[in-house]
Design an enzyme around this catalytic site. Sequence first.
Site, short mmCIF file in Angstrom:
data_model
loop_
_atom_site.label_atom_id
_atom_site.label_comp_id
_atom_site.label_asym_id
_atom_site.label_seq_id
_atom_site.Cartn_x
_atom_site.Cartn_y
_atom_site.Cartn_z
N GLY A 238 6.70 0.24 -0.83
CA GLY A 238 6.40 0.31 0.59
C GLY A 238 5.18 1.08 1.05
N GLY A 239 4.21 1.34 0.17
CA GLY A 239 3.03 2.09 0.59
C GLY A 239 2.30 1.45 1.75
N ASP A 303 0.80 -9.15 -0.56
CA ASP A 303 0.17 -8.30 -1.57
C ASP A 303 0.81 -8.69 -2.90
OD1 ASP A 303 -1.18 -6.28 -2.91
OD2 ASP A 303 0.31 -4.76 -2.41
N CYS A 356 -4.63 -6.33 -6.42
CA CYS A 356 -5.34 -5.17 -6.99
C CYS A 356 -6.02 -5.63 -8.27
CB CYS A 356 -4.39 -3.99 -7.23
SG CYS A 356 -2.95 -4.37 -8.25
#
Length: 404
Positions: A238-239, A303, A356
């Site tokens: 959950g960042g 993401d 990423c």
Amino acid sequence: MTQKPSKTLRVHPAHIHAITGALTEIFANGRYADKVVEYTLANNPKAGSRDRAFIAESIYNLVRFWRLYWAVLDKEVSFQKNDLWQLFGVYWLMAGNELPEFSEFKGLNPKALKENYELAAKNPQLILSVNADLLDLMPGLEKEIEAMNITADVHLRVNRLKISPGGLADKLLKEGIQTEKSDLSPDALVIKNRKQFLNNDLFKQGMFEVQDSGSQAISLFLNPTPGSRVVDACAGAGGKSLHMAVLMQNKGKLISMDVEAVKLEELKRRARRAGITCIESRPIESMKTIKRLYDSADFLLLDVPCTGSGVLRRNPDAKYRIDRNMLQRVTQTQKEILENYSNMLKPGGTMVYATCSLIPEENEKQVTTFLENENGKYMLESQRSIYPSQNNSDGFYMARLKRV
């Protein structure tokens, strides 16, 4: 090319034993480096803070340049004790130190090792310490791989619901923690001196989270508005959900989803600490969970799982696992997520697809294929890559799309 280890008065045999044991766990037994470091430090409770830092730093540096050090030693990879000790000796010598008079280091010739290094330096795979596949998959990005062979700084994200960046910087400075701003995110502070900070009251009070400034840029790129309905479909712990909730001023509804329910439990704990109440966690149990949310989100963040080729500074062992087979698996997963999860976005809504990774097949090519298959249903507004060599951050790709 390689990094110098922390200055210590003396290298103890127990330290080398711990370091070489960790290398065996990582490379022979396939365990993740961060977990091995955590386990190694827990099993050396008598080591002082400087010794613990030295052990952790040495493990990570040896992992970063695993292929290079074996080439300099001019040996095939081995997990015999004497060979691993000699590998540490190469690392120690290349950092400009003198070898202790341990029997395991006998036979190491500094002049010969220097010649081996000069020969290895002519081979990109060896000097960067990567496999051939990774170089092929990241064409023209050798500079980024080199930048990711350097220890990452610690980045914080300020919780603006509780404190301003300037206010947090002042409070941290009073505790001896020096920070500087990041160009990638107005919410980011970069710690400039290595000092323990996760046990202090500021963290416990939810005034900040640890999050790379490049990662923060993704939530800013989506920029969800207060009062909107947002879905974070691959939320993990959950960042980015926490950051988006702050951008929403804790107003509206943010549904954080993941296929691993245990990660969402960690998000709940972090949200309570941050004082965030607008997040609802929802495990993805099947496609029915996704279909119930079709045409409902004003903002959608995907993401997606990826190779992690942009976060090798923090996960240096990952670079040895990235190959074409892995890429094929993750790109198929990404394709399926884009095709199915994108339907949660309502007409007129905004979606960000992010990884990423710096591998084109996961990024620009993935988005191009999606747009072609959707026949005008979505429009690409903007896309951005963040490069470690330019931004003192991890590497990321993000594409912002509008549903027509």
